[in-house]
Design an enzyme around this catalytic site. Structure first.
Site, short mmCIF file in Angstrom:
data_model
loop_
_atom_site.label_atom_id
_atom_site.label_comp_id
_atom_site.label_asym_id
_atom_site.label_seq_id
_atom_site.Cartn_x
_atom_site.Cartn_y
_atom_site.Cartn_z
N CYS A 80 1.10 -12.65 31.50
CA CYS A 80 2.16 -11.65 31.34
C CYS A 80 3.26 -12.22 30.45
CB CYS A 80 2.67 -11.17 32.70
SG CYS A 80 3.64 -9.63 32.57
N HIS A 191 -2.41 -9.00 34.52
CA HIS A 191 -2.34 -9.92 35.66
C HIS A 191 -3.73 -10.10 36.26
CE1 HIS A 191 2.07 -10.27 36.22
NE2 HIS A 191 2.09 -9.08 35.64
N GLU A 193 -4.56 -12.00 38.64
CA GLU A 193 -4.44 -12.16 40.10
C GLU A 193 -4.27 -10.82 40.82
OE1 GLU A 193 -0.14 -12.09 38.78
OE2 GLU A 193 -2.08 -12.63 37.94
#
Length: 211
Positions: A80, A191, A193
């Site tokens: 990011c 992202h 994750e």
């Protein structure tokens, strides 16, 4: 394999740590310079404004540590805003200098609604390792700014000596850079994750790249 997640207070680092552990990494969440320099891989997260992330990196001297790792061919992954700061500059709340690892400017998305928040398809670059097996998959984005030009256009690359960077794109009203692979430096605007199984695969691919 030991991965350091830079604990710079610039993102939800706990979810990044859990995701890396899920795919088999031993993770150290720290700002310790020795640990950063000696880790198999360094992950640089980032959420918020470009300049605030840069200020935090400078306060920790992490900008120098990132440069030292890359100069020695040691892998770094930015996520990011951790990707955005790898470019020359960002234009959020004025023009601010980034780490300058890649040419390009991080500019506001030209869209009727920002931030771009949600799932978008990523068109993976041919030959990608980071996104191997994931062309056309959807990943989770939360951002108002992005690199919207091809960073390779401004690079003076001797292709007899160096492989040009691999650039993958997504679209939110217009194309923008979603991921870059360039030797030891890789980065994603999305992202991993927060991107479910596809995101876990990206992180697993990164571990395979540095194994």
């Amino acid at each position: 394999m030991t991965i350091v997640v830079l604990n710079a207070g610039t993102g939800n680092v706990r979810s990044v740590v859990r995701a890396l552990e899920h795919v088999g990494a031993e993770v150290n969440l720290t700002t310790d310079p020795e640990a950063i320099l000696n880790a198999d891989g360094l992950l640089v997260p980032g959420v918020g404004a470009f300049e605030s992330v840069m200020q935090k990196l400078r306060s920790l001297r992490a900008d120098r540590l990132i440069e030292r790792r890359l100069s020695g061919g040691q892998p770094v992954l930015g996520i990011c805003v951790g990707m955005q700061v790898m470019f020359d500059q960002g234009t959020e709340h004025g023009t601010h200098q980034g780490l300058g690892q890649w040419p390009g400017s991080v500019d506001k998305l030209q869209a009727p609604v920002v931030p771009h928040m949600g799932w978008s398809r990523v068109d993976a670059a041919p030959g990608t390792q980071l996104l191997a097996g994931l062309d056309g998959e959807r990943f989770y984005f939360v951002h108002s700014y992005a690199v919207q030009t091809d960073p390779t256009v401004a690079m003076d690359i001797n292709q007899d000596l160096f492989e040009p960077p691999l650039v993958s794109y997504a679209t939110y009203y217009q194309p923008f850079v979603a991921a870059v692979e360039n030797g030891p430096l890789t980065a994603t605007q999305f992202h991993p994750e927060k991107s479910g199984e596809a995101g876990f695969q990206v992180l697993a691919n990164w571990l395979d790249m540095i194994a």
